[in-house]
Design a protein around this motif. Structure first.
Motif, PDB file in Angstrom:
ATOM      1  N   ALA A   1      56.122  84.978 -11.275  1.00 20.20           N
ATOM      2  CA  ALA A   1      55.679  84.908  -9.884  1.00 20.20           C
ATOM      3  C   ALA A   1      55.730  86.278  -9.217  1.00 20.20           C
ATOM      4  O   ALA A   1      54.838  86.636  -8.431  1.00 20.20           O
ATOM      5  CB  ALA A   1      56.548  83.912  -9.116  1.00 20.20           C
ATOM      6  N   HIS A   2      56.760  87.081  -9.529  1.00 25.73           N
ATOM      7  CA  HIS A   2      56.872  88.394  -8.883  1.00 25.73           C
ATOM      8  C   HIS A   2      55.739  89.320  -9.307  1.00 25.73           C
ATOM      9  O   HIS A   2      55.278  90.165  -8.533  1.00 25.73           O
ATOM     10  CB  HIS A   2      58.235  89.032  -9.182  1.00 25.73           C
ATOM     11  CG  HIS A   2      58.435  89.435 -10.607  1.00 25.73           C
ATOM     12  ND1 HIS A   2      57.985  90.621 -11.127  1.00 25.73           N
ATOM     13  CD2 HIS A   2      59.048  88.775 -11.639  1.00 25.73           C
ATOM     14  CE1 HIS A   2      58.300  90.697 -12.411  1.00 25.73           C
ATOM     15  NE2 HIS A   2      58.946  89.602 -12.751  1.00 25.73           N
TER      16      HIS A   2
ATOM     17  N   SER B   1      53.963  88.087  -0.792  1.00 23.34           N
ATOM     18  CA  SER B   1      55.348  87.756  -1.145  1.00 23.34           C
ATOM     19  C   SER B   1      55.380  86.697  -2.240  1.00 23.34           C
ATOM     20  O   SER B   1      54.388  85.968  -2.466  1.00 23.34           O
ATOM     21  CB  SER B   1      56.088  87.234   0.087  1.00 23.34           C
ATOM     22  OG  SER B   1      55.554  85.986   0.496  1.00 23.34           O
ATOM     23  N   VAL B   2      56.528  86.593  -2.912  1.00 20.96           N
ATOM     24  CA  VAL B   2      56.700  85.556  -3.935  1.00 20.96           C
ATOM     25  C   VAL B   2      56.590  84.173  -3.298  1.00 20.96           C
ATOM     26  O   VAL B   2      56.025  83.246  -3.884  1.00 20.96           O
ATOM     27  CB  VAL B   2      58.056  85.736  -4.641  1.00 20.96           C
ATOM     28  CG1 VAL B   2      58.340  84.554  -5.570  1.00 20.96           C
ATOM     29  CG2 VAL B   2      58.082  87.045  -5.437  1.00 20.96           C
ATOM     30  N   ARG B   3      57.120  84.028  -2.075  1.00 20.83           N
ATOM     31  CA  ARG B   3      57.037  82.742  -1.376  1.00 20.83           C
ATOM     32  C   ARG B   3      55.577  82.333  -1.177  1.00 20.83           C
ATOM     33  O   ARG B   3      55.235  81.165  -1.361  1.00 20.83           O
ATOM     34  CB  ARG B   3      57.742  82.847  -0.023  1.00 20.83           C
ATOM     35  CG  ARG B   3      57.730  81.554   0.756  1.00 20.83           C
ATOM     36  CD  ARG B   3      58.536  81.686   2.023  1.00 20.83           C
ATOM     37  NE  ARG B   3      59.914  82.062   1.724  1.00 20.83           N
ATOM     38  CZ  ARG B   3      60.942  81.645   2.445  1.00 20.83           C
ATOM     39  NH1 ARG B   3      60.754  80.879   3.480  1.00 20.83           N
ATOM     40  NH2 ARG B   3      62.151  82.021   2.123  1.00 20.83           N
ATOM     41  N   THR B   4      54.718  83.309  -0.837  1.00 16.19           N
ATOM     42  CA  THR B   4      53.288  83.013  -0.668  1.00 16.19           C
ATOM     43  C   THR B   4      52.666  82.557  -1.973  1.00 16.19           C
ATOM     44  O   THR B   4      51.833  81.641  -2.005  1.00 16.19           O
ATOM     45  CB  THR B   4      52.554  84.253  -0.135  1.00 16.19           C
ATOM     46  OG1 THR B   4      53.073  84.593   1.149  1.00 16.19           O
ATOM     47  CG2 THR B   4      51.064  84.001  -0.003  1.00 16.19           C
TER      48      THR B   4
ATOM     49  N   GLU C   1      51.147  75.560  -5.052  1.00 18.78           N
ATOM     50  CA  GLU C   1      51.135  74.182  -4.550  1.00 18.78           C
ATOM     51  C   GLU C   1      49.731  73.790  -4.094  1.00 18.78           C
ATOM     52  O   GLU C   1      49.282  72.659  -4.331  1.00 18.78           O
ATOM     53  CB  GLU C   1      52.124  74.043  -3.398  1.00 18.78           C
ATOM     54  CG  GLU C   1      53.587  74.145  -3.831  1.00 18.78           C
ATOM     55  CD  GLU C   1      54.536  74.071  -2.639  1.00 18.78           C
ATOM     56  OE1 GLU C   1      54.039  73.905  -1.493  1.00 18.78           O
ATOM     57  OE2 GLU C   1      55.760  74.184  -2.844  1.00 18.78           O
TER      58      GLU C   1
ATOM     59  N   ARG D   1      60.996  77.823 -14.140  1.00 16.00           N
ATOM     60  CA  ARG D   1      62.004  78.781 -13.691  1.00 16.00           C
ATOM     61  C   ARG D   1      62.886  79.233 -14.854  1.00 16.00           C
ATOM     62  O   ARG D   1      62.825  78.687 -15.943  1.00 16.00           O
ATOM     63  CB  ARG D   1      62.854  78.156 -12.581  1.00 16.00           C
ATOM     64  CG  ARG D   1      62.020  77.752 -11.359  1.00 16.00           C
ATOM     65  CD  ARG D   1      62.894  77.320 -10.199  1.00 16.00           C
ATOM     66  NE  ARG D   1      62.082  76.904  -9.070  1.00 16.00           N
ATOM     67  CZ  ARG D   1      61.574  77.726  -8.173  1.00 16.00           C
ATOM     68  NH1 ARG D   1      61.793  79.024  -8.274  1.00 16.00           N
ATOM     69  NH2 ARG D   1      60.850  77.261  -7.169  1.00 16.00           N
TER      70      ARG D   1
ATOM     71  N   ALA E   1      52.744  88.334  -7.329  1.00 15.46           N
ATOM     72  CA  ALA E   1      52.936  88.814  -5.958  1.00 15.46           C
ATOM     73  C   ALA E   1      52.615  90.306  -5.865  1.00 15.46           C
ATOM     74  O   ALA E   1      51.958  90.754  -4.914  1.00 15.46           O
ATOM     75  CB  ALA E   1      54.366  88.541  -5.500  1.00 15.46           C
TER      76      ALA E   1
ATOM     77  N   TYR F   1      54.127  80.934  -4.417  1.00 15.12           N
ATOM     78  CA  TYR F   1      54.507  79.541  -4.685  1.00 15.12           C
ATOM     79  C   TYR F   1      53.736  78.576  -3.780  1.00 15.12           C
ATOM     80  O   TYR F   1      53.369  77.472  -4.210  1.00 15.12           O
ATOM     81  CB  TYR F   1      56.018  79.368  -4.522  1.00 15.12           C
ATOM     82  CG  TYR F   1      56.795  79.841  -5.730  1.00 15.12           C
ATOM     83  CD1 TYR F   1      56.597  79.247  -6.972  1.00 15.12           C
ATOM     84  CD2 TYR F   1      57.730  80.875  -5.638  1.00 15.12           C
ATOM     85  CE1 TYR F   1      57.304  79.679  -8.087  1.00 15.12           C
ATOM     86  CE2 TYR F   1      58.442  81.305  -6.744  1.00 15.12           C
ATOM     87  CZ  TYR F   1      58.222  80.705  -7.969  1.00 15.12           C
ATOM     88  OH  TYR F   1      58.914  81.134  -9.089  1.00 15.12           O
ATOM     89  N   ARG F   2      53.459  78.970  -2.537  1.00 16.14           N
ATOM     90  CA  ARG F   2      52.645  78.123  -1.665  1.00 16.14           C
ATOM     91  C   ARG F   2      51.224  78.004  -2.213  1.00 16.14           C
ATOM     92  O   ARG F   2      50.615  76.936  -2.168  1.00 16.14           O
ATOM     93  CB  ARG F   2      52.629  78.694  -0.241  1.00 16.14           C
ATOM     94  CG  ARG F   2      53.893  78.413   0.561  1.00 16.14           C
ATOM     95  CD  ARG F   2      53.644  78.522   2.056  1.00 16.14           C
ATOM     96  NE  ARG F   2      53.215  79.873   2.418  1.00 16.14           N
ATOM     97  CZ  ARG F   2      54.038  80.814   2.885  1.00 16.14           C
ATOM     98  NH1 ARG F   2      55.326  80.547   3.014  1.00 16.14           N
ATOM     99  NH2 ARG F   2      53.588  82.004   3.202  1.00 16.14           N
ATOM    100  N   ASP F   3      50.708  79.115  -2.748  1.00 18.02           N
ATOM    101  CA  ASP F   3      49.365  79.079  -3.331  1.00 18.02           C
ATOM    102  C   ASP F   3      49.326  78.172  -4.557  1.00 18.02           C
ATOM    103  O   ASP F   3      48.334  77.473  -4.803  1.00 18.02           O
ATOM    104  CB  ASP F   3      48.924  80.495  -3.718  1.00 18.02           C
ATOM    105  CG  ASP F   3      48.615  81.357  -2.503  1.00 18.02           C
ATOM    106  OD1 ASP F   3      48.448  80.786  -1.404  1.00 18.02           O
ATOM    107  OD2 ASP F   3      48.535  82.595  -2.656  1.00 18.02           O
TER     108      ASP F   3
END
Length: 325
Positions: free
Chosen positions: A21-22, A31-34, A40, A53, A25, A36-38
């Motif tokens: 994920a990084h 960001s990594v959070r973005t 989803e 993970r 990103a 993961y949202r993508d």
């Protein structure tokens, strides 16, 4: 745009397989959070994507899933067809493959973009060779290319500029670079970056040993170091000349790499002052091509060198021999 980012993620996963994920990103500058949202969002739209993970985890598509969506915009499709016009593929023996690939891309393009892409290939031509570059020797990139893609060492018989006989080297190739129509092999020799002109390679032998590159160094890194060595090479010998204004454009064009500053066009004088830098005195002999439209002002040793060279030329043409009965 989010839609472009989702498509980029999809194509990266399809090409690379599992990707951390990084890394996604970093590539997409979010960001990594973005990310993961993508992921989803992709999953909700029916794309079989999942995240695993752990130390060796990452994001990947379900095995066997493929999409034929190219995602190319109009500008991206034009860029591909301009790239195809550069001609480097011909020396690599990839003409037929490129033509086939472009036909597939054309078929996959959204219908509104096809006319623009087709017109681009007929309206934009990129010729990487310089004017009056003279005939270029035939270059066989076959073995060099094999070594680059097979990650194997090479034994070269290579003739340096000015050398009468070739030398033998064992090198670790990074790749091939086409610079202004000239092909170069970028390789390490004894863990130091070296540059070899392909047209000076007398012979190349693919060795069974695997390539030994420096850790973390890619072709672009090695090329950047070598390019800077050439471009930033210190001159050490400052030369001041006067050039006739009528020949100034040609003078600047032919001596761009040696100029330390652009000539100032002040006033209406017939002569313009220019300053150059050379590595050694004899190198300044190239100024003779401007004959009586250029005068060396300083330093004295360069004036003497030019005068001696001119005298040698005069003696050659006035002497007994060629052209005289």
């Amino acid at each position: 745009m989010k839609a472009d980012r989702l498509l980029s993620i999809l194509l990266l996963l399809q090409t690379r397989g599992r990707v951390p994920a990084h890394e996604l990103a970093d590539r997409l500058e979010v960001s990594v959070r973005t990310i993961y949202r993508d992921i989803e969002a992709l999953s909700a739209s029916g794309v079989p994507v999942y995240a695993e993970r752990g130390r060796h985890g990452g994001i990947e598509l379900l095995a066997g899933f493929r999409t034929d969506v190219t995602g190319l915009t109009a500008d991206e499709s034009r860029a591909l067809f301009i790239l195809a016009a550069q001609g480097a593929h011909a020396a690599l023996g990839l003409d037929a493959a490129l033509g086939s690939a472009l036909r597939k891309v054309m078929a996959a393009l959204p219908a509104p973009y096809r006319p623009a892409a087709e017109v681009t290939s007929r309206r934009i031509l990129v010729d990487a060779t310089r004017w009056k570059g003279g005939p270029q020797p035939a270059v066989d990139l076959g073995v060099l290319q094999d070594a680059v893609f097979a990650d194997r060492r090479l034994r070269l018989r290579y003739r340096h500029s000015g050398a009468k006989e070739p030398s033998t080297y064992t090198v670790d190739p990074y790749g091939l670079v086409s610079k202004a129509g000239v092909w170069y092999l970028v390789a390490d020799r004894r863990a130091k970056p070296r540059l070899f002109r392909a047209d000076r390679v007398h012979s190349a032998t693919l060795l069974p040993d695997p390539v030994k590159r420096r850790p973390g160094v890619e072709l672009a890194d090695a090329w950047d170091v070598l390019r800077r060595q050439v471009e930033d090479r210190p001159g050490g010998l400052d030369v001041t000349v006067r050039v006739r204004r009528s020949r100034l454009d040609m003078f600047v064009r032919l001596n761009a790499s040696s100029l330390t500053e652009l000539p100032t066009l002040d006033g209406e004088s017939e002569w313009v002052t220019a300053r150059l830098s050379y590595g050694f005195v004899r190198e300044a002999r190239q100024l003779l091509q401007f004959a009586d439209t250029l005068e060396v002002v300083s330093p004295p040793e360069v004036r003497a060198e030019i005068a001696a060279a001119a005298a040698s030329v005069t003696e050659l043409y006035q002497g007994v021999g060629g052209g005289q009965s």
